[in-house]
Design an enzyme around this catalytic site. Structure first.
Site, short mmCIF file in Angstrom:
data_model
loop_
_atom_site.label_atom_id
_atom_site.label_comp_id
_atom_site.label_asym_id
_atom_site.label_seq_id
_atom_site.Cartn_x
_atom_site.Cartn_y
_atom_site.Cartn_z
N CYS A 1 -8.74 0.63 0.79
CA CYS A 1 -9.57 1.23 -0.34
C CYS A 1 -9.80 -0.06 -1.32
CB CYS A 1 -9.00 2.54 -1.03
SG CYS A 1 -7.35 2.12 -2.20
N GLU B 1 -0.62 0.97 1.98
CA GLU B 1 -0.67 -0.31 1.60
C GLU B 1 0.04 -0.64 0.29
OE1 GLU B 1 -3.20 1.59 2.27
OE2 GLU B 1 -4.83 0.39 3.14
N1 THU Z 1 -5.14 6.00 2.26
C1 THU Z 1 -4.49 4.89 2.38
O1 THU Z 1 -3.11 5.31 2.57
N2 THU Z 1 -4.79 3.76 2.43
C2 THU Z 1 -6.25 3.36 2.00
O2 THU Z 1 -6.44 2.22 1.98
C3 THU Z 1 -7.13 4.42 1.71
C4 THU Z 1 -6.69 5.90 1.68
C5 THU Z 1 -4.74 7.31 2.04
C6 THU Z 1 -4.62 8.01 0.62
C7 THU Z 1 -4.58 9.42 0.92
O3 THU Z 1 -3.20 10.08 1.12
C8 THU Z 1 -5.51 9.43 2.42
O4 THU Z 1 -5.51 8.08 2.85
C9 THU Z 1 -6.94 10.20 2.20
O5 THU Z 1 -7.49 9.37 1.12
#
Ligand code: THU
Length: 153
Positions: free
Chosen positions: A113, A84
């Site tokens: 997140c 994002e």
């Molecule tokens: N991740 C995202 O790309 N977006 C989120 O909102 C949550 C987590 C990714 C970060 C990391 O590369 C993987 O997911 C595991 O946490």
């Protein structure tokens, strides 16, 4: 194209950062699906060998441009960035500041997140947030007020 680590992605599409699509009209289910399909393309470029969790994001700008983002992980773990924020920072860097919708895909249709929620709140405002699994067949729709009820700033 082969990168420094010797891996290549046969699904990589050309001009990944910009896809012009003036025709996307979010009142229509098929157009939402189309935005989600773009997020699936971005997901196929994920660099996530540490978590094995690939996330893709497509951000629809006011003029129809679609900016892609995928999660990029690093051997220096904290340098990782979420899909994002990759998309949002890229769009802002390219001068886009008005957005119509964002689609986010991952295997289990994970919600953004906390850090991404904050950035969505600050830079995207009240646009629809479509969240889908990696099949792209079913999605849920959210607004940031629900995902981040007591925002900072
Ligand atoms: N991740 C995202 O790309 N977006 C989120 O909102 C949550 C987590 C990714 C970060 C990391 O590369 C993987 O997911 C595991 O946490």
């Amino acid at each position: 194209m082969t990168n420094r680590l010797g891996s290549s992605n046969p699904n990589r599409i050309p001009k990944i950062t910009k896809t012009k699509s003036k025709k996307i009209n979010l009142d229509k289910e098929k157009d939402i699906k189309s935005l989600i399909k773009h997020a699936l393309k971005a997901q196929s470029n994920s660099k996530s060998k540490y978590s094995n969790f690939a996330v893709g994001c497509s951000l629809l700008c006011e003029d129809g441009t679609i900016i892609y983002g995928t999660n990029i992980e690093s051997a220096a773990y904290p340098s990782t960035l979420c899909a994002e924020r990759v998309a949002i920072y890229s769009a802002l860097s390219q001068g886009y500041s008005n957005f119509k919708a964002i689609a986010i895909v991952s295997d289990n249709a994970a919600k953004p997140c906390g850090s991404c929620r904050q950035i969505i709140y600050e830079y995207l405002g009240d646009i629809p947030i479509y969240i889908s699994d990696s099949k792209g067949s079913k999605h849920s729709t959210h607004i940031i007020k629900d995902l981040l009820p007591y925002p900072f700033g």
